[in-house]
Write a protein that holds these residues in place. Structure first.
Motif, PDB file in Angstrom:
ATOM      1  N   LEU A  95       1.176  -1.265  -0.242  1.00  0.00           N
ATOM      2  CA  LEU A  95       0.195  -0.006   0.257  1.00  0.00           C
ATOM      3  C   LEU A  95       0.783   1.075   0.254  1.00  0.00           C
ATOM      4  N   ILE A  96       0.132   2.020  -0.761  1.00  0.00           N
ATOM      5  CA  ILE A  96       0.964   3.761  -1.132  1.00  0.00           C
ATOM      6  C   ILE A  96      -0.050   4.587  -0.568  1.00  0.00           C
ATOM      7  N   ASP A  97       0.372   5.886  -0.294  1.00  0.00           N
ATOM      8  CA  ASP A  97      -0.265   6.514  -0.098  1.00  0.00           C
ATOM      9  C   ASP A  97       0.288   8.151  -0.162  1.00  0.00           C
ATOM     10  N   ALA A  98       0.438   8.371  -1.493  1.00  0.00           N
ATOM     11  CA  ALA A  98       0.696   9.617  -1.532  1.00  0.00           C
ATOM     12  C   ALA A  98      -0.107  11.107  -1.553  1.00  0.00           C
ATOM     13  N   THR A  99      -0.536  10.937  -1.044  1.00  0.00           N
ATOM     14  CA  THR A  99      -1.382  11.765  -0.995  1.00  0.00           C
ATOM     15  C   THR A  99      -1.196  12.085   0.540  1.00  0.00           C
ATOM     16  N   TRP A 100      -0.744  11.225   1.829  1.00  0.00           N
ATOM     17  CA  TRP A 100      -0.899  11.703   3.174  1.00  0.00           C
ATOM     18  C   TRP A 100       1.224  11.534   2.285  1.00  0.00           C
ATOM     19  N   ASP A 101       1.943  11.136   2.212  1.00  0.00           N
ATOM     20  CA  ASP A 101       2.947  11.079   2.422  1.00  0.00           C
ATOM     21  C   ASP A 101       3.203  12.794   1.344  1.00  0.00           C
ATOM     22  N   ALA A 102       2.879  13.313   0.887  1.00  0.00           N
ATOM     23  CA  ALA A 102       3.039  14.995   0.406  1.00  0.00           C
ATOM     24  C   ALA A 102       2.423  16.236   1.707  1.00  0.00           C
ATOM     25  N   GLY A 103       1.710  15.642   2.788  1.00  0.00           N
ATOM     26  CA  GLY A 103       2.182  16.859   3.610  1.00  0.00           C
ATOM     27  C   GLY A 103       0.339  16.832   4.865  1.00  0.00           C
ATOM     28  N   TYR A 104       0.328  17.879   5.196  1.00  0.00           N
ATOM     29  CA  TYR A 104      -0.855  17.475   5.869  1.00  0.00           C
ATOM     30  C   TYR A 104      -1.487  18.844   5.806  1.00  0.00           C
ATOM     31  N   LEU A 105      -2.688  19.182   5.606  1.00  0.00           N
ATOM     32  CA  LEU A 105      -3.672  20.277   6.393  1.00  0.00           C
ATOM     33  C   LEU A 105      -3.728  20.998   7.383  1.00  0.00           C
ATOM     34  N   ASP A 106      -3.183  22.845   7.045  1.00  0.00           N
ATOM     35  CA  ASP A 106      -3.429  23.721   8.703  1.00  0.00           C
ATOM     36  C   ASP A 106      -4.714  24.805   8.255  1.00  0.00           C
ATOM     37  N   GLY A 107      -5.497  24.326   9.388  1.00  0.00           N
ATOM     38  CA  GLY A 107      -6.776  24.777   8.535  1.00  0.00           C
ATOM     39  C   GLY A 107      -7.514  24.179   7.120  1.00  0.00           C
ATOM     40  N   ALA A 108      -7.306  25.524   5.738  1.00  0.00           N
ATOM     41  CA  ALA A 108      -7.259  24.871   4.686  1.00  0.00           C
ATOM     42  C   ALA A 108      -6.081  25.392   3.952  1.00  0.00           C
ATOM     43  N   LYS A 109      -5.213  25.200   4.161  1.00  0.00           N
ATOM     44  CA  LYS A 109      -4.203  25.800   3.876  1.00  0.00           C
ATOM     45  C   LYS A 109      -2.811  23.831   3.875  1.00  0.00           C
ATOM     46  N   PHE A 110      -2.786  24.042   2.560  1.00  0.00           N
ATOM     47  CA  PHE A 110      -1.844  22.956   2.191  1.00  0.00           C
ATOM     48  C   PHE A 110      -0.235  23.310   2.902  1.00  0.00           C
ATOM     49  N   VAL A 111      -0.269  22.006   3.815  1.00  0.00           N
ATOM     50  CA  VAL A 111       1.540  22.124   3.983  1.00  0.00           C
ATOM     51  C   VAL A 111       2.478  21.216   3.814  1.00  0.00           C
ATOM     52  N   LYS A 112       3.528  21.107   2.867  1.00  0.00           N
ATOM     53  CA  LYS A 112       4.167  20.402   1.857  1.00  0.00           C
ATOM     54  C   LYS A 112       5.430  20.319   3.178  1.00  0.00           C
ATOM     55  N   LYS A 113       4.566  18.794   3.670  1.00  0.00           N
ATOM     56  CA  LYS A 113       6.231  18.191   4.215  1.00  0.00           C
ATOM     57  C   LYS A 113       6.469  16.406   3.852  1.00  0.00           C
TER      58      LYS A 113
END
Length: 115
Positions: A95-113
């Motif tokens: 199983l791989i998850d490129a979404t969760w591996d890309a970063g996270y949301l801080d409110g509605a702002k995407f934070v690349k991590k």
């Protein structure tokens, strides 16, 4: 394995999560389409996962689209709809998850991590 990891890493690095659409609950259809996600460099989990499937078709790697419920620190116990991938490597599925591996949301702002 290295080719699939390179595709995964490219997707996580070049696609941003559409946090405003997700938070508003008004996700446009193009956010889940592989071609649109690739062209716009923006999507939600469906777009990330569909893009991985499309890249696998080009390279000849067996990557499948999976949907189900996932839970995070902010979801209910029932979870939320989510999409990710399965990839067949050497006769085994992973199983791989490129979404969760890309970063996270801080409110509605995407934070690349990358994770």
């Amino acid at each position: 394995m290295q080719r699939v990891k390179a595709m995964h890493d490219w997707v996580t690095d070049h696609v941003a999560y559409d946090g405003p659409a997700y938070r508003s609950g008004n996700i446009p259809q193009e956010d889940g389409d592989a071609t649109q996600t690739f062209e716009r460099r923006l999507g939600v989990c469906a777009g990330y996962a569909q893009l991985m499937v499309a890249l696998g078709k080009v390279t000849g790697d067996e990557i499948v689209y999976i949907t189900g419920s996932s839970r995070s620190s902010e979801s209910t116990v029932d979870g939320v709809n989510h999409a990710w991938n399965g990839v067949r490597l050497g006769g085994s599925w992973y199983l791989i998850d490129a979404t969760w591996d890309a970063g996270y949301l801080d409110g509605a702002k995407f934070v690349k991590k990358y994770g």
